[in-house]
Design an enzyme around this catalytic site. Structure first.
Site, PDB file in Angstrom:
ATOM      1  N   ASN A 112       0.896  -1.164   0.000  1.00 21.59           N
ATOM      2  CA  ASN A 112       0.000   0.000   0.000  1.00 21.59           C
ATOM      3  C   ASN A 112       0.931   1.209   0.000  1.00 21.59           C
ATOM      4  O   ASN A 112       1.250   1.781   1.026  1.00 21.59           O
ATOM      5  CB  ASN A 112      -0.906  -0.011   1.233  1.00 21.59           C
ATOM      6  N   LYS A 123       0.739  -3.417  -6.148  1.00 24.99           N
ATOM      7  CA  LYS A 123      -0.608  -3.789  -5.707  1.00 24.99           C
ATOM      8  C   LYS A 123      -1.542  -2.776  -6.361  1.00 24.99           C
ATOM      9  O   LYS A 123      -1.516  -1.597  -6.006  1.00 24.99           O
ATOM     10  CB  LYS A 123      -0.705  -3.720  -4.183  1.00 24.99           C
ATOM     11  N   GLU A 148      -8.219  -3.664  -2.902  1.00 23.25           N
ATOM     12  CA  GLU A 148      -8.503  -3.102  -1.576  1.00 23.25           C
ATOM     13  C   GLU A 148      -8.371  -1.584  -1.556  1.00 23.25           C
ATOM     14  O   GLU A 148      -7.715  -1.014  -0.690  1.00 23.25           O
ATOM     15  CB  GLU A 148      -7.573  -3.740  -0.527  1.00 23.25           C
ATOM     16  N   ARG A 193     -15.361 -14.543  -3.044  1.00 23.35           N
ATOM     17  CA  ARG A 193     -14.080 -13.856  -3.203  1.00 23.35           C
ATOM     18  C   ARG A 193     -12.988 -14.812  -3.669  1.00 23.35           C
ATOM     19  O   ARG A 193     -12.063 -14.405  -4.372  1.00 23.35           O
ATOM     20  CB  ARG A 193     -13.699 -13.214  -1.875  1.00 23.35           C
ATOM     21  N   LYS A 221      -0.748 -15.188  -3.544  1.00 25.32           N
ATOM     22  CA  LYS A 221      -0.809 -15.698  -2.170  1.00 25.32           C
ATOM     23  C   LYS A 221      -1.057 -17.205  -2.189  1.00 25.32           C
ATOM     24  O   LYS A 221      -1.741 -17.697  -3.073  1.00 25.32           O
ATOM     25  CB  LYS A 221      -1.934 -15.015  -1.399  1.00 25.32           C
ATOM     26  N   ASP A 278      -6.666 -15.262   2.137  1.00 22.66           N
ATOM     27  CA  ASP A 278      -5.706 -14.326   2.711  1.00 22.66           C
ATOM     28  C   ASP A 278      -4.981 -14.926   3.915  1.00 22.66           C
ATOM     29  O   ASP A 278      -5.317 -14.600   5.042  1.00 22.66           O
ATOM     30  CB  ASP A 278      -6.452 -13.044   3.132  1.00 22.66           C
ATOM     31  N   GLU A 283       0.239 -12.529  10.460  1.00 22.38           N
ATOM     32  CA  GLU A 283      -0.934 -11.645  10.476  1.00 22.38           C
ATOM     33  C   GLU A 283      -2.188 -12.299  11.061  1.00 22.38           C
ATOM     34  O   GLU A 283      -2.776 -11.784  11.993  1.00 22.38           O
ATOM     35  CB  GLU A 283      -1.227 -11.129   9.065  1.00 22.38           C
ATOM     36  N   TRP A 339     -16.585  -8.324   2.646  1.00 21.62           N
ATOM     37  CA  TRP A 339     -15.202  -8.766   2.456  1.00 21.62           C
ATOM     38  C   TRP A 339     -15.071 -10.176   1.899  1.00 21.62           C
ATOM     39  O   TRP A 339     -14.008 -10.570   1.431  1.00 21.62           O
ATOM     40  CB  TRP A 339     -14.416  -8.644   3.769  1.00 21.62           C
TER      41      TRP A 339
END
Ligand SMILES: *[C@@H]1O[C@H](CO)[C@@H](O)[C@H](O)[C@H]1NC(C)=O
Ligand SMILES: *[C@@H]1O[C@H](CO)[C@@H](O)[C@H](O)[C@H]1NC(C)=O
Ligand SMILES: *[C@@H]1O[C@H](CO)[C@@H](O)[C@H](O)[C@H]1NC(C)=O
Ligand SMILES: *[C@@H]1O[C@H](CO)[C@@H](O)[C@H](O)[C@H]1NC(C)=O
Ligand SMILES: *[C@@H]1O[C@H](CO)[C@@H](O)[C@H](O)[C@H]1NC(C)=O
Ligand SMILES: *[C@@H]1O[C@H](CO)[C@@H](O)[C@H](O)[C@H]1NC(C)=O
Ligand SMILES: *[C@@H]1O[C@H](CO)[C@@H](O)[C@H](O)[C@H]1NC(C)=O
Ligand SMILES: *[C@@H]1O[C@H](CO)[C@@H](O)[C@H](O)[C@H]1NC(C)=O
Ligand SMILES: *[C@@H]1O[C@H](CO)[C@@H](O)[C@H](O)[C@H]1NC(C)=O
Ligand SMILES: *[C@@H]1O[C@H](CO)[C@@H](O)[C@H](O)[C@H]1NC(C)=O
Ligand SMILES: *[C@@H]1O[C@H](CO)[C@@H](O)[C@H](O)[C@H]1NC(C)=O
Ligand SMILES: *[C@@H]1O[C@H](CO)[C@@H](O)[C@H](O)[C@H]1NC(C)=O
Length: 836
Positions: free
Chosen positions: A217, A294, A298, A347, A371, A376, A404, A553
Site C-alpha cells: 500500500n 498492488k 482493496e 471472493r 498468495k 488471505d 498476520e 469482504w
C-alpha cells in the site's frame, strides 16, 4: 571496511537479545579433533571491500574466531597451498588464481560448490553472492559441531527469493509485530543503517536475494529525489551481501505525485513519466531488482480506473524496467466487495476470474505474485487455483513470515508445515504431475522467471520479529525459497542448534512444540477449513467468528442455526472447485472425497454432518478446541523444563509469551465453542462446553466500585458479562467467599488488557496478598493491541499452588488507568491437573 569489522564484532559479543538471530557462532566446547579442523588461513579471492567474496572472508574470520576462539588471517591475492586453508571465490576467479578444478558439476546461477575434504576447504560460487551463501553454509556446519567431510554442489530452485517489507514511510509497519521500521522514519530513509546491515547478513545467510523495502500500500513520496538517494544508501548496504532492493509503487503516482491529470497506463505522458522515474532510480541504484505492484486491490488505484486490463497495468512498469533488467512483481490479490445474499458470490473466485484471461498477455519480465491460498493467509486454505491457470505467465508464491492471521508472534506457530502442504499439492494440470512448487519455480511450464516471496516485516526490536521463536520461520523461509523440498523438522533443528546450542533436551523440546504449533493453533482457532475465525474487521488477532459474515469482504462462513460452510461446488455453489483442473476439481466437488480439514471450505453442511473421522462437525469443533488449548498448556511446561539450559534473557522473553499463549488459547477455545454452541444449540457430548465448575464469575462477586459490563462479541466474556470500575479514577473491589473444598489450587484470573492504560490488580485471600499484576501487555507482547474488552484484549494470568480453605474470602482490587477500567471476567480455582 573498518565499520563492517567493528559492527560484526559488536554482534558477536552482544547479549542474547536476538540481534544475531541464528548467526551467533557460539563458542564450541572444542576437543582436539575439532581444533584440528580450524583452518590455518582464509583466502577470499576478491580484495574489493564491497564484494560479497570479501564479505565472505570477513564473515569467516569472525565466525571462526567466535567458534574456536582463534583469529585466522585473511588474504585476497594468492591461492595458499597450505593444506589447511579455506579458499572462497567465484569459480572463474579460482581457476585464474588457483588453477583448474576437477569434478565440479555445472553450477547454475547463484549455485555453489562446497568441499571440506582433507582439511582443504574450497567454497566456489557461480557468482559472487553464491560464494557468500556457501560460506554461511560452512559456518553453519561448524557452529552445529558438524565436522563431517562433504563435497557437493547446490543450486536454487528459482531465481526469485525475495522478501517484502510492509513498512510505511512514517516508520510504522502494516502487520509488523517487532517494533517500528528499520528503513523509514518521518517520511524518509533513516540515517543510521546499522540494522539494515545486520538484516542483510541474516537474509544473505539463507540466500534471500532481494528486499522490497516499502509497503505494497505504497506512498508515492518514496519517489522524491531525496528518497531515491536514500534508497541508494540502502542498496549500498545490501549490495555487499548479494541482495538487491526493490520498491512498491502507487499506481496513481503520475497524478498524485507527478502532477499529471491522469494515471492511465496507456497514456503517453504516463508512460514517459514512469520511464523517467525509473531512469532516475537506476541512475542511483543501477542494480535495482524491480517493482512490486498492488493495483486495483482493496482501494488501491489501478488500471481499472481507465477500463484498462491488469496486464496493461503490469506491462506499463515492465516496459520502463526492461532496459535496466528489472522485473515487475504484480500481485494477484485483486477482488471486489461482494454481497453475501448471493449464494454464488465468492471472493475465492476473484484471482482466477481476473487473471486467467490475461495469461500470455504479460511481458516476459512480469511475475504474477500469488498468495498461497485464494483468500488471505488463513490457518488453512487449499492451494490457490491460479497456479493452475497461468500457463504462459511467470508466477511467484507469496507467503507470510509475519503472522498476520496466525497469532501475531504472541502465539508460537512454526509455518513450514503449512507452506509445504501448499508447495507439495499436485494441481494435475492436463492430468500431469503439477506440484505447486514446480509451477512457481518455472519448471512445470518452462518459465525462466519465478520463485518465492514472503512478507517479513522485521522491526527495530532486537528480536527482529517480536519473538525469538518466530525467527525459525524467517530462517526456514530462506531455506525453502532455495529448496522447497527441504524437510520442516530438519531445518528447524538446524535453526535450534544455531540459536540455542547443541543440548539435546533443548533440541527435542523446541522441536516438539514447534512441530505441534500449527495443528494446535488450527485446533483452537478455525477448524475444517472454516478459516482462522479471527476478527477480520479489526486487528486480525483474537477470536470473533461473527465478523467473518454479513459484510462485503467475502471471508464468509455462512454459519446459521443449523449449518455452516461455503458451498464452493460447481453443482450447487460458487463454482470455485471448478477453477481447479478436472482431477482436483472432482475431489473437491464431492463431499465424500473432500478431506475433512477442508470440508467447510468447499461445502455447506449441517453441524451434525459426520466427518470421515466419524465425529460430527460440531463435536469436532468442541474436541479440537479443547485439544488445541491443552497442547498450548504443554508449551509452557516444556519451556519451563529448559530453564537451566537457556540464558535468562531469552528464557524470560519466551516464557512470558508461552504464559500468555496458554491463557489466550483458552480465550480462543471458549469463544469459539461458546459461539457455535450458542448458534447451534447442540451440546458437547463430553459436557465441557458451558460447564465450568471451578469458575467464579466476576459479576457474581460482591462489587464495590466495580459494575457489570456486557462484552461484545458476547463469546469473549464468560457468560457474556465482565466487570469494570465505575469510572477511571475509582478503585474497584470484587469479593467472594470460597465454596470449594480446602486444598491447593492454581488461581487463574481472566481480565482484559487494553491499549491506552495500565491498570493494576491485586488478589487477596483473607487480606493476604497472593498475587498482583499490571495491564501492560501492549509493552511486552507483539500483537496489535485493542482499545475494547474483546477477544484481543482478553488475557489470563495464573498463580500457582495457592492454599485455600473453604470459607476464605477472596478479594480482587482493581485500580484503573487511562481508558483501561481494570476489567475482570472470571476467576478459576483449579485443582491439580485441571485446566479450565
Ligand atoms: C570483485 O568484486 C567487485 C565488487 O563486487 C566486482 O565488481 C569485481 O568484478 C570482482 N572481481 C573479481 C575478479 O571477481
Ligand atoms: C553435516 O552437514 C552435512 C551437510 O549439510 C549434512 O549432510 C550432514 O547430515 C550433517 N551431519 C550431521 C551429523 O548433522
Ligand atoms: C505519504 O507520505 C507523506 C510524507 O511522509 C505523508 O505526508 C502522507 O500522509 C503519506 N500518505 C499516506 C496516504 O499515507
Ligand atoms: C526526467 O524529467 C525531468 C523533468 O522533465 C528531466 O529534467 C530529467 O532529465 C528526466 N530524467 C531522466 C532520467 O530522464
Ligand atoms: C471497457 O472496455 C471494454 C473492452 O475493451 C469495452 O467493451 C467497454 O465498453 C469499456 N467500458 C467503458 C466504460 O469504457
Ligand atoms: C444484497 O443483496 C440483497 C438481495 O439481493 C439486497 O436486498 C441487499 O440490499 C444487498 N446488499 C447490499 C449491501 O448491496
Ligand atoms: C501458451 O502456451 C501454450 C503451451 O505452451 C502455447 O501453445 C500457446 O501458444 C501459448 N499462448 C500464448 C498466448 O503465449
Ligand atoms: C443448494 O444451494 C442452496 C442455496 O442456493 C442451499 O439452500 C441448499 O442447501 C443447497 N443444496 C445442497 C444439497 O447443498
Ligand atoms: C488437534 O485436535 C484433534 C481433534 O480433536 C486431535 O486429534 C489432535 O491431537 C489435536 N492436535 C493438537 C496438536 O492439539
Ligand atoms: C445465545 O446467546 C443469546 C444472547 O447472549 C441468548 O439469548 C441465547 O439464549 C443463547 N442461546 C443458546 C442456545 O445458548
Ligand atoms: C522489544 O520488544 C519487547 C516487547 O516485545 C520490549 O520489551 C523491548 O523493549 C523491545 N526492545 C527493543 C530494543 O525495541
Ligand atoms: C480518565 O479518562 C479521561 C478521559 O479519557 C482522562 O482525561 C483522564 O486522564 C483519565 N483519568 C485517569 C486517572 O486516568
Amino acid at each position: 571496511m573498518r565499520v563492517l569489522l567493528f559492527l560484526a564484532s559488536l554482534g558477536l559479543v552482544a547479549a542474547e537479545n536476538g540481534l544475531d538471530g541464528w548467526l551467533r557462532y557460539a563458542p564450541l566446547p572444542c576437543s582436539q579433533q575439532c581444533k584440528s579442523k580450524l583452518p590455518a588461513n582464509i583466502v577470499a579471492l576478491n580484495a574489493t571491500e564491497t564484494s560479497p567474496v570479501y564479505v565472505a572472508g570477513t564473515e569467516l574470520q569472525q565466525g571462526l574466531e567466535s567458534i574456536y576462539g582463534t583469529k585466522t588471517g585473511v588474504s585476497h591475492d594468492k591461492c595458499k597451498s597450505s593444506s589447511s586453508s579455506v579458499v572462497v571465490g567465484t569459480l572463474e576467479q579460482y581457476r585464474k588464481t588457483c588453477g583448474a578444478v576437477k569434478d565440479i558439476p555445472d553450477l547454475e546461477e547463484d549455485g555453489f560448490w562446497i568441499d571440506t575434504r582433507n582439511n582443504r576447504i574450497r567454497i566456489l560460487g557461480s557468482n559472487e553472492k553464491s560464494v557468500l551463501y556457501g560460506t554461511f553454509e560452512y559456518l553453519s556446519m561448524l557452529a552445529q559441531g558438524n565436522f563431517s567431510e562433504v563435497a557437493y554442489a547446490t543450486n536454487p530452485v528459482a531465481p526469485i527469493r525475495w522478501v517484502n517489507q510492509w513498512d510505511n514511510m512514517d516508520g510504522s509497519i502494516e502487520r509488523g509485530y517487532g517494533g517500528p521500521s528499520i528503513f523509514f522514519k518521518n517520511g524518509a530513509i533513516v540515517d543510521d543503517l546499522t540494522r539494515v546491515k545486520q538484516y542483510a547478513r541474516l537474509l544473505a545467510s539463507v540466500r534471500v536475494n532481494a528486499v522490497v523495502i516499502n509497503n505494497v500500500n505504497a506512498n508515492a513520496t518514496l519517489l522524491t529525489p531525496t528518497n531515491i538517494k536514500g534508497l541508494a544508501r540502502v542498496a549500498d548496504v545490501f549490495r555487499p551481501y548479494g541482495i538487491q532492493v526493490g520498491v512498491s509503487l502507487n499506481f496513481a503516482s503520475p497524478q498524485t505525485f507527478g502532477g499529471l491529470d491522469t494515471y492511465d497506463p496507456l497514456d503517453a505522458s504516463v508512460i514517459n513519466w514512469w520511464s523517467n522515474i525509473t531512469d532516475q532510480i537506476y541512475d542511483e541504484v543501477p542494480d535495482m531488482a524491480g517493482y512490486l505492484i498492488k493495483a486495483s486491490s482493496e482501494g488501491q488505484p489501478g488500471p481499472e480506473t481507465y477500463n484498462r486490463t491488469l496486464a496493461d497495468g503490469a506491462n506499463l512498469f515492465a516496459h520502463a524496467l526492461e532496459p535496466h533488467g528489472g522485473i515487475v512483481m504484480f500481485r494477484a490479490f485483486v477482488y471486489n466487495q461482494l454481497n453475501e445474499s448471493n449464494w454464488d458470490a465468492d471472493r475465492a473466485n476473484a484471482a482466477v476470474n481476473f487473471f486467467k484471461e490475461l495469461d500470455g498477455k504479460f511481458e516476459e519480465n512480469v511475475v504474477v505474485q500469488i498468495k498461497y491460498g485464494p483468500i488471505d493467509f488463513q490457518v488453512r486454505e487449499p492451494a490457490s487455483p491460479l497456479f493452475a491457470n497461468l500457463l504462459n505467465t511467470s508466477t511467484a508464491i507469496e507467503l507470510q513470515v509475519t503472522q498476520e492471521y496466525l497469532g501475531q508472534q504472541s502465539h508460537l506457530l512454526y509455518l513450514p508445515p503449512l507452506w509445504k502442504g501448499i508447495f507439495d499439492f499436485d494441481l494435475r494440470v492436463d492430468e500431469k504431475p503439477s506440484l505447486v512448487r514446480d509451477v512457481y519455480s518455472g519448471k512445470r511450464f518452462n518459465r525462466k522467471l519465478g520463485g518465492s516471496t514472503a512478507v517479513v516485516n522485521v522491526g527495530t526490536n532486537t528480536t527482529w520479529l517480536g519473538s525469538h521463536l518466530a525467527m525459525s520461520n524467517l530462517y526456514a523461509y530462506g531455506r525453502l525459497a532455495w529448496d522447497p523440498t527441504d524437510d520442516s523438522e530438519g531445518m528447524l533443528q538446524d535453526w535450534i542448534r544455531l540459536t540455542f546450542g547443541l543440548d539435546k533436551t533443548v533440541l527435542n523440546a523446541i522441536t516438539k512444540m514447534s512441530m505441534e504449533s500449527w495443528p494446535a493453533y488450527e485446533n483452537y482457532s478455525g477448524n475444517l477449513g472454516i478459516q482462522t475465525l479471527t476478527d477480520i474487521l479489526y486487528t486480525h488477532f483474537g477470536p470473533n467468528p461473527a465478523s467473518q459474515d454479513n459484510n462485503g469482504w467475502g471471508q464468509w462462513t455462512r454459519a446459521d442455526h443449523t449449518s455452516i460452510g461455503m458451498d464452493r461446488t460447481v453443482s450447487n455453489g460458487t463454482g470455485f472447485s471448478g477453477q481447479y483442473p478436472s482431477e482436483v476439481a472432482s475431489v473437491y466437488e464431492n463431499i465424500e472425497t473432500t478431506p475433512d480439514n477442508l470440508l467447510l471450505w468447499f461445502h455447506h453442511v449441517d453441524y451434525t454432518h459426520r466427518l470421515h473421522s466419524g465425529k460430527t462437525v460440531i463435536q469436532h469443533f468442541y474436541d479440537a478446541h479443547y485439544d488445541g488449548a491443552d497442547t498450548a498448556q504443554t508449551f509452557l511446561t516444556q519451556w519451563e523444563s529448559l530453564k537451566s539450559k537457556i540464558d535468562k534473557e531469552r528464557y524470560e522473553h519466551v516464557l512470558r509469551r508461552f504464559e500468555y499463549q496458554a491463557g489466550h488459547s483458552i480465550v480462543w477455545r471458549d469463544a469459539i465453542v461458546d459461539f457455535y454452541h450458542n448458534l447451534s444449540g447442540i451440546a458437547d457430548t463430553s459436557k465441557r462446553v458451558d460447564h465450568h465448575p471451578w469458575r467464579i464469575e466476576a459479576e457474581s462477586m460482591y462489587l464495590d466500585g466495580y459494575e457489570t459490563y456486557t462484552v461484545s462479541p458476547f463469546e469473549t466474556a464468560s457468560g457474556a458479562i465482565a466487570i469494570v470500575t465505575s469510572s477511571n479514577d475509582t478503585v474497584g473491589t470484587a469479593t467472594t467467599k470460597i465454596k470449594f473444598p480446602s486444598g491447593t489450587y492454581d488461581l487463574a484470573v481472566n481480565y482484559y488488557d487494553l491499549y491506552g492504560g495500565q491498570s493494576q490488580w491485586k488478589v487477596y485471600l483473607n487480606n493476604k496478598k497472593v498475587g498482583e499484576w499490571i495491564g501492560n501487555a501492549e509493552d511486552y507482547l507483539s500483537h496489535t493491541p485493542s482499545i475494547y474488552l474483546d477477544g484481543h484484549s482478553a488475557t489470563r494470568i495464573n498463580f500457582r499452588d495457592i492454599k485455600v480453605k473453604k470459607g476464605d474470602t477472596l478479594k480482587i482490587v482493581g485500580t484503573p488507568d487511562g481508558v483501561e477500567p481494570a476489567p475482570l471476567d472470571y476467576i478459576s480455582l483449579l485443582p491439580k491437573g485441571i485446566v479450565d
